[in-house]
Design a protein around this motif. Structure first.
Motif, PDB file in Angstrom:
ATOM      1  N   CYS A 103       0.789  -1.231   0.000  1.00 29.09           N
ATOM      2  CA  CYS A 103       0.000   0.000   0.000  1.00 29.09           C
ATOM      3  C   CYS A 103       0.824   1.285   0.000  1.00 29.09           C
ATOM      4  CB  CYS A 103      -0.948   0.020   1.202  1.00 29.09           C
ATOM      5  SG  CYS A 103      -0.109   0.200   2.793  1.00 29.09           S
ATOM      6  N   GLY A 104       2.128   1.173   0.203  1.00 28.22           N
ATOM      7  CA  GLY A 104       2.977   2.354   0.179  1.00 28.22           C
ATOM      8  C   GLY A 104       3.116   3.085   1.503  1.00 28.22           C
ATOM      9  N   SER A 105       2.495   2.578   2.562  1.00 28.76           N
ATOM     10  CA  SER A 105       2.622   3.205   3.880  1.00 28.76           C
ATOM     11  C   SER A 105       4.091   3.243   4.291  1.00 28.76           C
ATOM     12  CB  SER A 105       1.824   2.403   4.910  1.00 28.76           C
ATOM     13  OG  SER A 105       2.080   2.880   6.219  1.00 28.76           O
ATOM     14  N   VAL A 106       4.475   4.280   5.020  1.00 26.59           N
ATOM     15  CA  VAL A 106       5.864   4.381   5.477  1.00 26.59           C
ATOM     16  C   VAL A 106       6.035   3.840   6.901  1.00 26.59           C
ATOM     17  CG1 VAL A 106       6.461   6.275   3.935  1.00 26.59           C
ATOM     18  CG2 VAL A 106       5.553   6.776   6.205  1.00 26.59           C
ATOM     19  N   ASP A 107       4.945   3.473   7.562  1.00 27.41           N
ATOM     20  CA  ASP A 107       4.991   2.866   8.893  1.00 27.41           C
ATOM     21  C   ASP A 107       5.073   1.355   8.695  1.00 27.41           C
ATOM     22  OD1 ASP A 107       4.906   2.408  11.596  1.00 27.41           O
ATOM     23  OD2 ASP A 107       2.740   2.735  11.771  1.00 27.41           O
ATOM     24  N   VAL A 108       6.309   0.844   8.600  1.00 27.64           N
ATOM     25  CA  VAL A 108       6.521  -0.538   8.163  1.00 27.64           C
ATOM     26  C   VAL A 108       7.366  -1.344   9.143  1.00 27.64           C
ATOM     27  CG1 VAL A 108       6.302  -0.038   5.701  1.00 27.64           C
ATOM     28  CG2 VAL A 108       8.535   0.142   6.796  1.00 27.64           C
ATOM     29  N   GLU A 109       7.312  -2.644   8.930  1.00 30.47           N
ATOM     30  CA  GLU A 109       8.192  -3.580   9.624  1.00 30.47           C
ATOM     31  C   GLU A 109       8.673  -4.591   8.594  1.00 30.47           C
ATOM     32  OE1 GLU A 109       5.457  -4.502  12.887  1.00 30.47           O
ATOM     33  OE2 GLU A 109       4.653  -6.149  11.698  1.00 30.47           O
ATOM     34  N   GLY A 110       9.771  -5.236   8.907  1.00 36.45           N
ATOM     35  CA  GLY A 110      10.349  -6.180   7.961  1.00 36.45           C
ATOM     36  C   GLY A 110       9.724  -7.550   8.080  1.00 36.45           C
TER      37      GLY A 110
END
Length: 78
Positions: A35-42
């Protein structure tokens, strides 16, 4: 969390390696692949390759794990 670490040493080691690589600047967070969110985890598709991660937001990360678990249960039933 302590119990999880003991039960999943390979997963814990992969998480630590990603954390260290992020701190050293060897790895950089990317937007969620879905979705392109910048709040991410690997997400680790393969814990034997700890620095090969797919960056996903929390909802898409959970969804990915649910899909993988479903695939495993289908294979086990066959």
């Amino acid at each position: 969390f302590e119990r999880w670490k003991e039960a999943h040493p390979k997963r814990r080691a992969a998480n630590v390696k990603v954390g260290n690589a992020l701190k050293k600047g060897l790895l950089k967070r990317q937007p969620c692949l879905v979705c392109g969110s910048v709040d991410v985890e690997g997400h680790h598709p393969d814990y034997d390759r700890p620095l090969d991660v797919v960056w996903l937001c929390v909802p898409h990360h959970r969804q990915t794990h649910a899909l993988v678990a479903n695939e495993r249960s289908i294979k086990d039933a066959a």
